[in-house]
Design a protein around this motif. Structure first.
Motif, PDB file in Angstrom:
ATOM      1  N   UNK A   1       0.743  -1.034   0.014  1.00 18.12           N
ATOM      2  CA  UNK A   1       0.006  -0.106   0.144  1.00 18.12           C
ATOM      3  C   UNK A   1       1.027   1.121   0.029  1.00 18.12           C
ATOM      4  N   UNK A   2       0.383   2.235  -0.430  1.00 17.85           N
ATOM      5  CA  UNK A   2       0.969   3.521  -0.499  1.00 17.85           C
ATOM      6  C   UNK A   2       0.090   4.777  -0.158  1.00 17.85           C
ATOM      7  N   UNK A   3       0.595   5.823   0.331  1.00 23.57           N
ATOM      8  CA  UNK A   3      -0.283   7.046   0.660  1.00 23.57           C
ATOM      9  C   UNK A   3      -0.561   7.976  -0.516  1.00 23.57           C
ATOM     10  N   UNK A   4       0.183   7.685  -1.690  1.00 16.13           N
ATOM     11  CA  UNK A   4      -0.295   8.518  -2.939  1.00 16.13           C
ATOM     12  C   UNK A   4      -1.199   8.348  -3.651  1.00 16.13           C
ATOM     13  N   UNK A   5      -2.179   9.325  -3.952  1.00 16.97           N
ATOM     14  CA  UNK A   5      -3.168   8.998  -5.050  1.00 16.97           C
ATOM     15  C   UNK A   5      -4.382   8.145  -4.526  1.00 16.97           C
ATOM     16  N   UNK A   6      -3.863   6.757  -4.505  1.00 18.73           N
ATOM     17  CA  UNK A   6      -4.894   5.742  -4.187  1.00 18.73           C
ATOM     18  C   UNK A   6      -3.704   4.668  -3.484  1.00 18.73           C
ATOM     19  N   UNK A   7      -4.532   3.952  -2.377  1.00 17.83           N
ATOM     20  CA  UNK A   7      -3.783   3.012  -1.689  1.00 17.83           C
ATOM     21  C   UNK A   7      -3.038   1.994  -2.427  1.00 17.83           C
ATOM     22  N   UNK A   8      -3.737   1.529  -3.555  1.00 18.00           N
ATOM     23  CA  UNK A   8      -3.068   0.467  -4.352  1.00 18.00           C
ATOM     24  C   UNK A   8      -2.415   0.909  -5.681  1.00 18.00           C
ATOM     25  N   UNK A   9      -2.417   2.168  -5.764  1.00 17.58           N
ATOM     26  CA  UNK A   9      -1.700   2.600  -7.061  1.00 17.58           C
ATOM     27  C   UNK A   9      -0.266   2.025  -7.261  1.00 17.58           C
ATOM     28  N   UNK A  10       0.506   2.123  -6.312  1.00 20.47           N
ATOM     29  CA  UNK A  10       1.917   1.845  -6.686  1.00 20.47           C
ATOM     30  C   UNK A  10       1.991   0.428  -6.831  1.00 20.47           C
ATOM     31  N   UNK A  11       0.967  -0.475  -6.343  1.00 21.38           N
ATOM     32  CA  UNK A  11       1.199  -1.785  -6.703  1.00 21.38           C
ATOM     33  C   UNK A  11       0.558  -2.095  -8.172  1.00 21.38           C
ATOM     34  N   UNK A  12      -0.265  -1.226  -8.388  1.00 19.25           N
ATOM     35  CA  UNK A  12      -0.886  -1.445 -10.006  1.00 19.25           C
ATOM     36  C   UNK A  12      -0.052  -0.911 -11.023  1.00 19.25           C
ATOM     37  N   UNK A  13       0.642   0.142 -10.472  1.00 24.22           N
ATOM     38  CA  UNK A  13       1.626   0.816 -11.419  1.00 24.22           C
ATOM     39  C   UNK A  13       2.807   0.033 -11.922  1.00 24.22           C
ATOM     40  N   UNK A  14       3.248  -0.903 -10.764  1.00 25.91           N
ATOM     41  CA  UNK A  14       4.368  -1.608 -11.070  1.00 25.91           C
ATOM     42  C   UNK A  14       4.253  -2.924 -11.727  1.00 25.91           C
TER      43      UNK A  14
END
Length: 668
Positions: free
Chosen positions: A181-194
């Protein structure tokens, strides 16, 4: 009356007490994600990865240069290895496409993240832009050895490529497992982006070990890596010189509906063709385009959809007072107003998601169509037919602008897809909103039928225009057009002049409607085809002003002039014929075996005729090769002797002489 006490009481009154209804509980603040500190820090890993990449690159440079150039005085000097041979056909396209996909994912990090250069430097408002510029050089240098290891074409390079790919892939997987999880934009955005980055690194982690194993089995053959390219060129040459089927055997029944549908479907599906291979640059461009569609669509969804969901969940009954302040009365009951407003927010969300989905589908469809046209354009230019592709006669040769266009083709493709997705999203979202709130919602609720009321009040006008248009078509078919045998002629001209005068004012109004339709259709067509560089969005004659199309034409000129398969096949045949290196004993043995296998006289004549025909066809093809035109002597053949379809003019002296010699050889 004590106004002082009254004023003090009003000052002490809270603004929230103005409403007589019960107060609502304050909404709970959004859950803040606790910062996650992985065991392998991002800054520390990037510093170590840069050091490992530099060491691998230096070692490979020393290894290759000292192995190949140790005979000269400066032969042992190291040199920078090129990442991938874009103009060659023997490079590994999968590795190049995967590394470029990882590189584009890193570009998204540079644009969005607050710390664009994760090597321990803190970014501020004054230094953030400088760090972004440095990051644009940092990430290509970081992943440079992943391509250079494949360029070496040796077990050492494949081993180092395996280690590097395992390092990047293992660390990235470990970090995402520890901190999904990440605090930027959406909590799952970092995982989906990678996800695309993970897929590309996993692909590299599998391909390099496979190449290491297969290279170990064939390490004794020094020409192992070049056989694939030579085989492709010779296969293309055999396919080009093979006997073509007669026209009678070709099925000409193409008028049926099923055949037209099959032809339309095939025009959008790229089917690999035997004897033809797409250039590596196009393979890389298509991979980067797919990663671009995913990354941009994910970013557009994450920016808007969670916000709309929070707004819909945060709607309270007090929204009815706000709407009444603007003169909007949806219902007398506040509970119904709450449901209607939430339903409207749901419609907004559905329209937005539908617009993104339609935009992505259109971009994928256009990319599939462009792949088919890329192949057709390359095959046409290989024949020398420049007019069919560029609509003007051009000399196929490289230039400064063409080289720049070739270098930036992949980047332009990704940038145009990004802009195209933004523009398509805005247009389609607006269209879906108008359709929903002007047609669907009024029909379901039976209220706010504004569009239908306008159409109802103007129906005589629209009916009159339709009737006039139908009358003109009816008269043109039955009264003004007469068929005399196979030809058509205009008759009843006096009536034609009369009706032309009578329908003038109606046709002016119809012209306004067609003008609006022309604007709408042109905009929609250009928006849908915005991501395609192989089509110009301007009319013929103004195509040079379309920089995207100019980039594509320059890319084609460089590819055809430097990677013509017939020229490469001819050069490879010459190199193989010179590099046989047989001894005298081997030659005598071959001669003895050849004497024993001498065929009869009739078969010799047949073989000689076929050999003469094949050699003449090869000479004819090389004579029309666009790659060799610039280096050909003017006395042998001039560009004026060439025509668009790859044939020579009959008035040319050299052509007639060659044809006469060919006919004489056939008679013998």
């Amino acid at each position: 009356m004590d106004f002082r006490n009254e004023s003090s009481s009003t000052d002490e009154m809270d603004y929230s007490d103005w409403y007589i209804d019960e107060r609502l509980d304050p909404t709970s603040p959004p859950e803040e994600l606790t910062p996650c500190n992985p065991v392998i820090q991002v800054d520390l890993f990037n510093i170590c990865a840069v050091g490992a990449s530099v060491m691998v690159l230096v070692f490979l440079s020393l290894f290759v240069k000292r192995r190949l150039l140790c005979r000269g005085c400066c032969g042992g000097a190291p040199g920078l290895l090129h990442p991938v041979g874009f103009l060659e056909s023997d490079c590994h396209r999968g590795i190049a496409a995967a590394v470029f996909g990882v590189l584009f994912c890193s570009l998204v990090l540079v644009v969005i993240d607050s710390n664009p250069l994760p090597i321990g430097l803190e970014s501020s408002k004054n230094t953030k832009e400088y760090l972004k510029i440095a990051a644009l050089f940092y990430y290509p240098a970081l992943y440079y050895p992943l391509l250079a290891c494949a360029t070496v074409k040796n077990k050492v390079g494949y081993l180092l490529g395996s280690l590097l790919s395992w390092l990047h892939c293992g660390v990235l997987v470990w970090q995402k497992i520890e901190c999904p999880l990440s605090s930027e934009l959406y909590k799952y955005y970092s995982l989906l982006r990678s996800l695309p980055q993970l897929l590309c690194l996993v692909f590299l982690s599998i391909v390099y070990p496979v190449l290491l194993v297969t290279n170990g089995k064939t390490s004794g053959n020094p020409t192992f890596h070049w056989c694939q390219a030579d085989g492709y060129y010779t296969d293309y040459l055999k396919l080009l010189l093979r006997k073509r089927p007669s026209k009678d055997s070709i099925c000409t029944d193409q008028s049926s509906l099923s055949s037209k549908i099959r032809t339309l479907i095939r025009s959008y599906i790229y089917i690999p063709m035997k004897g033809f291979r797409i250039p590596p640059k196009l393979t890389v461009s298509m991979t980067v385009a797919l990663v671009t569609i995913y990354q941009v669509a994910l970013l557009l969804v994450v920016y808007v959809v969670p916000t709309l969901q929070k707004m819909r969940a945060g709607v309270r009954e007090e929204i009815s007072y706000i709407l009444e302040g603007f003169g909007i009365n949806l219902s007398d009951k506040r509970s119904e107003v709450l449901k209607i407003v939430k339903y409207y927010f749901w419609i907004l969300e559905a329209c937005y998601v539908s617009a993104i989905t339609v935009s992505c589908c259109f971009n994928l469809l256009m990319l599939m169509r462009s792949m088919v046209l890329h192949r057709e354009n390359l095959k046409t230019l290989y024949r020398g037919d420049t007019y069919k592709v560029f609509k003007v006669q051009k000399r196929i040769r490289p230039s400064r602008s063409a080289i720049v266009c070739w270098m930036s083709f992949t980047s332009y493709q990704a940038a145009h897809i990004t802009l195209g997705l933004f523009i398509q999203l805005l247009v389609f979202f607006l269209c879906f909103l108008l359709f929903s709130f002007l047609i669907v919602v009024p029909i379901l609720y039976g209220q706010n039928l504004l569009l239908f009321k306008v159409l109802e009040s103007m129906w005589p006008f629209w009916l009159a225009l339709i009737v006039v248009l139908l009358i003109q078509h009816f008269l043109a078919r039955l009264l003004f057009l007469q068929k005399d045998g196979k030809s058509l002629s205009i008759t009843n001209r006096r009536s034609l002049y009369i009706f032309t005068y009578l329908f003038f004012m109606f046709n002016v109004l119809i012209g306004f409607i067609t003008g609006v339709w022309r604007i709408v259709l042109t905009e929609i067509y250009n928006i849908i085809h915005f991501c395609r560089l192989d089509l110009s969005l301007l009319n013929q004659g103004a195509e040079s002003l379309d920089l995207g199309y100019r980039c594509y034409t320059g890319f084609l000129l460089v590819e055809v002039s430097q990677s013509h398969p017939v020229m490469k096949a001819f050069c490879s045949l010459l190199l193989h014929s010179k590099g046989l290196g047989l001894s005298r004993d081997d030659k005598s043995k071959n001669e003895e075996e050849g004497i024993q296998l001498v065929p009869s006289q009739t078969s010799v004549k047949t073989a000689k005729s076929k050999r003469i025909r094949a050699r003449w066809s090869l000479m004819f093809t090389l004579l029309n090769n666009p790659t060799l035109i610039s280096s050909r002597k003017a006395a042998v053949c001039t560009p004026a002797d060439l025509v668009a379809n790859g044939e020579l003019n009959s008035s040319s002296k050299h052509t007639t002489d060659d044809l006469a010699k060919f006919e004489l050889c056939e008679k013998e």
